[in-house]
Design a protein around this motif. Structure first.
Motif, PDB file in Angstrom:
ATOM      1  N   PRO A  20       0.801  -1.222   0.000  1.00 20.41           N
ATOM      2  CA  PRO A  20       0.000   0.000   0.000  1.00 20.41           C
ATOM      3  C   PRO A  20       0.833   1.272   0.000  1.00 20.41           C
ATOM      4  O   PRO A  20       0.302   2.349  -0.250  1.00 20.41           O
ATOM      5  CB  PRO A  20      -0.828  -0.111   1.284  1.00 20.41           C
ATOM      6  CG  PRO A  20      -0.069  -1.028   2.151  1.00 20.41           C
ATOM      7  CD  PRO A  20       0.664  -1.968   1.241  1.00 20.41           C
ATOM      8  N   ALA A  21       2.137   1.185   0.262  1.00 17.72           N
ATOM      9  CA  ALA A  21       2.992   2.367   0.298  1.00 17.72           C
ATOM     10  C   ALA A  21       3.625   2.670  -1.058  1.00 17.72           C
ATOM     11  O   ALA A  21       4.385   3.612  -1.175  1.00 17.72           O
ATOM     12  CB  ALA A  21       4.096   2.171   1.336  1.00 17.72           C
ATOM     13  N   ARG A  22       3.303   1.887  -2.078  1.00 19.20           N
ATOM     14  CA  ARG A  22       3.934   2.054  -3.396  1.00 19.20           C
ATOM     15  C   ARG A  22       2.933   2.608  -4.399  1.00 19.20           C
ATOM     16  O   ARG A  22       1.761   2.230  -4.405  1.00 19.20           O
ATOM     17  CB  ARG A  22       4.441   0.700  -3.877  1.00 19.20           C
ATOM     18  CG  ARG A  22       5.123   0.766  -5.198  1.00 19.20           C
ATOM     19  CD  ARG A  22       5.703  -0.559  -5.598  1.00 19.20           C
ATOM     20  NE  ARG A  22       6.183  -0.452  -6.968  1.00 19.20           N
ATOM     21  CZ  ARG A  22       6.394  -1.474  -7.749  1.00 19.20           C
ATOM     22  NH1 ARG A  22       6.202  -2.685  -7.313  1.00 19.20           N
ATOM     23  NH2 ARG A  22       6.810  -1.286  -8.976  1.00 19.20           N
ATOM     24  N   PHE A  23       3.412   3.497  -5.280  1.00 20.74           N
ATOM     25  CA  PHE A  23       2.595   4.036  -6.360  1.00 20.74           C
ATOM     26  C   PHE A  23       2.762   3.131  -7.577  1.00 20.74           C
ATOM     27  O   PHE A  23       3.877   2.910  -8.052  1.00 20.74           O
ATOM     28  CB  PHE A  23       3.015   5.461  -6.697  1.00 20.74           C
ATOM     29  CG  PHE A  23       2.255   6.066  -7.837  1.00 20.74           C
ATOM     30  CD1 PHE A  23       0.901   6.322  -7.724  1.00 20.74           C
ATOM     31  CD2 PHE A  23       2.882   6.377  -9.031  1.00 20.74           C
ATOM     32  CE1 PHE A  23       0.190   6.885  -8.770  1.00 20.74           C
ATOM     33  CE2 PHE A  23       2.187   6.938 -10.080  1.00 20.74           C
ATOM     34  CZ  PHE A  23       0.837   7.181  -9.948  1.00 20.74           C
ATOM     35  N   TYR A  24       1.665   2.592  -8.101  1.00 19.29           N
ATOM     36  CA  TYR A  24       1.719   1.657  -9.213  1.00 19.29           C
ATOM     37  C   TYR A  24       1.430   2.300 -10.558  1.00 19.29           C
ATOM     38  O   TYR A  24       1.357   1.614 -11.559  1.00 19.29           O
ATOM     39  CB  TYR A  24       0.736   0.500  -8.977  1.00 19.29           C
ATOM     40  CG  TYR A  24       1.179  -0.409  -7.860  1.00 19.29           C
ATOM     41  CD1 TYR A  24       2.182  -1.331  -8.065  1.00 19.29           C
ATOM     42  CD2 TYR A  24       0.605  -0.326  -6.599  1.00 19.29           C
ATOM     43  CE1 TYR A  24       2.610  -2.157  -7.053  1.00 19.29           C
ATOM     44  CE2 TYR A  24       1.023  -1.151  -5.580  1.00 19.29           C
ATOM     45  CZ  TYR A  24       2.017  -2.065  -5.809  1.00 19.29           C
ATOM     46  OH  TYR A  24       2.442  -2.881  -4.798  1.00 19.29           O
ATOM     47  N   GLY A  25       1.281   3.609 -10.597  1.00 24.21           N
ATOM     48  CA  GLY A  25       1.022   4.306 -11.855  1.00 24.21           C
ATOM     49  C   GLY A  25       2.288   4.505 -12.668  1.00 24.21           C
ATOM     50  O   GLY A  25       3.373   4.008 -12.330  1.00 24.21           O
ATOM     51  N   LYS A  26       2.160   5.258 -13.743  1.00 21.74           N
ATOM     52  CA  LYS A  26       3.288   5.540 -14.618  1.00 21.74           C
ATOM     53  C   LYS A  26       4.294   6.432 -13.888  1.00 21.74           C
ATOM     54  O   LYS A  26       3.941   7.439 -13.287  1.00 21.74           O
ATOM     55  CB  LYS A  26       2.792   6.235 -15.881  1.00 21.74           C
ATOM     56  CG  LYS A  26       3.880   6.505 -16.886  1.00 21.74           C
ATOM     57  CD  LYS A  26       3.330   7.217 -18.110  1.00 21.74           C
ATOM     58  CE  LYS A  26       4.460   7.582 -19.043  1.00 21.74           C
ATOM     59  NZ  LYS A  26       4.018   8.463 -20.111  1.00 21.74           N
ATOM     60  N   ALA A  27       5.563   6.050 -13.952  1.00 22.70           N
ATOM     61  CA  ALA A  27       6.619   6.812 -13.273  1.00 22.70           C
ATOM     62  C   ALA A  27       6.827   8.157 -13.969  1.00 22.70           C
ATOM     63  O   ALA A  27       6.702   8.272 -15.186  1.00 22.70           O
ATOM     64  CB  ALA A  27       7.912   6.019 -13.270  1.00 22.70           C
ATOM     65  N   ASP A  28       7.133   9.176 -13.181  1.00 23.60           N
ATOM     66  CA  ASP A  28       7.389  10.510 -13.705  1.00 23.60           C
ATOM     67  C   ASP A  28       8.662  11.043 -13.060  1.00 23.60           C
ATOM     68  O   ASP A  28       9.220  10.425 -12.152  1.00 23.60           O
ATOM     69  CB  ASP A  28       6.202  11.435 -13.404  1.00 23.60           C
ATOM     70  CG  ASP A  28       6.193  12.679 -14.274  1.00 23.60           C
ATOM     71  OD1 ASP A  28       7.078  12.810 -15.125  1.00 23.60           O
ATOM     72  OD2 ASP A  28       5.304  13.516 -14.094  1.00 23.60           O
ATOM     73  N   VAL A  29       9.099  12.195 -13.493  1.00 22.38           N
ATOM     74  CA  VAL A  29      10.306  12.818 -12.955  1.00 22.38           C
ATOM     75  C   VAL A  29      10.031  13.217 -11.496  1.00 22.38           C
ATOM     76  O   VAL A  29       9.011  13.842 -11.209  1.00 22.38           O
ATOM     77  CB  VAL A  29      10.671  14.067 -13.788  1.00 22.38           C
ATOM     78  CG1 VAL A  29      11.889  14.764 -13.219  1.00 22.38           C
ATOM     79  CG2 VAL A  29      10.870  13.695 -15.240  1.00 22.38           C
ATOM     80  N   PRO A  30      10.921  12.873 -10.555  1.00 20.19           N
ATOM     81  CA  PRO A  30      10.723  13.307  -9.168  1.00 20.19           C
ATOM     82  C   PRO A  30      10.762  14.828  -9.070  1.00 20.19           C
ATOM     83  O   PRO A  30      11.443  15.501  -9.843  1.00 20.19           O
ATOM     84  CB  PRO A  30      11.914  12.688  -8.423  1.00 20.19           C
ATOM     85  CG  PRO A  30      12.427  11.617  -9.299  1.00 20.19           C
ATOM     86  CD  PRO A  30      12.091  12.002 -10.700  1.00 20.19           C
ATOM     87  N   PHE A  31      10.035  15.372  -8.100  1.00 19.85           N
ATOM     88  CA  PHE A  31       9.937  16.821  -7.959  1.00 19.85           C
ATOM     89  C   PHE A  31      11.305  17.457  -7.741  1.00 19.85           C
ATOM     90  O   PHE A  31      11.556  18.569  -8.196  1.00 19.85           O
ATOM     91  CB  PHE A  31       9.002  17.190  -6.808  1.00 19.85           C
ATOM     92  CG  PHE A  31       8.818  18.660  -6.649  1.00 19.85           C
ATOM     93  CD1 PHE A  31       8.089  19.382  -7.569  1.00 19.85           C
ATOM     94  CD2 PHE A  31       9.388  19.341  -5.589  1.00 19.85           C
ATOM     95  CE1 PHE A  31       7.923  20.755  -7.438  1.00 19.85           C
ATOM     96  CE2 PHE A  31       9.229  20.698  -5.444  1.00 19.85           C
ATOM     97  CZ  PHE A  31       8.495  21.409  -6.366  1.00 19.85           C
ATOM     98  N   GLY A  32      12.199  16.775  -7.058  1.00 18.91           N
ATOM     99  CA  GLY A  32      13.526  17.319  -6.792  1.00 18.91           C
ATOM    100  C   GLY A  32      14.374  17.483  -8.050  1.00 18.91           C
ATOM    101  O   GLY A  32      15.361  18.207  -8.052  1.00 18.91           O
ATOM    102  N   GLN A  33      14.003  16.815  -9.151  1.00 18.38           N
ATOM    103  CA  GLN A  33      14.761  16.899 -10.391  1.00 18.38           C
ATOM    104  C   GLN A  33      14.089  17.778 -11.437  1.00 18.38           C
ATOM    105  O   GLN A  33      14.574  17.889 -12.561  1.00 18.38           O
ATOM    106  CB  GLN A  33      14.973  15.500 -10.960  1.00 18.38           C
ATOM    107  CG  GLN A  33      15.804  14.618 -10.063  1.00 18.38           C
ATOM    108  CD  GLN A  33      15.946  13.217 -10.613  1.00 18.38           C
ATOM    109  OE1 GLN A  33      15.438  12.891 -11.677  1.00 18.38           O
ATOM    110  NE2 GLN A  33      16.641  12.369  -9.870  1.00 18.38           N
ATOM    111  N   VAL A  34      12.978  18.415 -11.080  1.00 21.53           N
ATOM    112  CA  VAL A  34      12.262  19.282 -12.023  1.00 21.53           C
ATOM    113  C   VAL A  34      12.927  20.651 -12.049  1.00 21.53           C
ATOM    114  O   VAL A  34      13.240  21.226 -11.003  1.00 21.53           O
ATOM    115  CB  VAL A  34      10.780  19.423 -11.606  1.00 21.53           C
ATOM    116  CG1 VAL A  34      10.052  20.381 -12.509  1.00 21.53           C
ATOM    117  CG2 VAL A  34      10.102  18.068 -11.621  1.00 21.53           C
ATOM    118  N   LYS A  35      13.148  21.178 -13.251  1.00 18.32           N
ATOM    119  CA  LYS A  35      13.735  22.515 -13.397  1.00 18.32           C
ATOM    120  C   LYS A  35      12.638  23.571 -13.251  1.00 18.32           C
ATOM    121  O   LYS A  35      11.452  23.279 -13.419  1.00 18.32           O
ATOM    122  CB  LYS A  35      14.421  22.628 -14.750  1.00 18.32           C
ATOM    123  CG  LYS A  35      15.582  21.668 -14.863  1.00 18.32           C
ATOM    124  CD  LYS A  35      16.301  21.821 -16.156  1.00 18.32           C
ATOM    125  CE  LYS A  35      17.505  20.919 -16.115  1.00 18.32           C
ATOM    126  NZ  LYS A  35      17.718  20.139 -17.272  1.00 18.32           N
TER     127      LYS A  35
END
Length: 107
Positions: A20-35
């Motif tokens: 239940p602690a895992r996101f099973y959707g499509k992976a995206d860029v982590p917020f820390g790596q967003v410009k």
């Protein structure tokens, strides 16, 4: 997806046991790596429905449980965290009453 169902993207043959602690959707860029220039597009890709918000809160709760509460040798950290969180919450809801009790200097 109804209440109590597995997420639509969960496949037991691919993912194994449900976590239940895992996101099973499509992976995206982590917020820390967003410009800075990409923040608007990144926020536009977020799912902003009530179900998505409830899922995010649920995943955060389960991650906290797995990290601090469920280990065999869990320490006192979760109790202090809950105490500080409850103190902060009650301070915020009572701030309107407390701000009238400040000590002002009239000179």
């Amino acid at each position: 997806m109804g209440f109590g169902d597995y997420p639509a993207d969960y496949n037991p043959k691919v993912h194994g046991p449900y976590d239940p602690a895992r996101f099973y959707g499509k992976a995206d860029v982590p917020f820390g790596q967003v410009k800075l220039g990409e923040i608007g597009a990144w926020l536009g890709r977020r799912n902003k429905t009530p179900n998505a918000l409830a899922g995010a809160v649920s995943r955060a709760w389960w991650r906290w449980q797995h990290k601090y509460v469920f280990p065999k040798r869990a320490g006192i950290a979760p109790f202090f965290q809950l105490t500080v969180a409850s103190m902060t919450f009650f301070y915020l809801i009572n701030y309107g009453k407390l701000k009238h009790h400040r000590n002002y200097k009239y000179h």
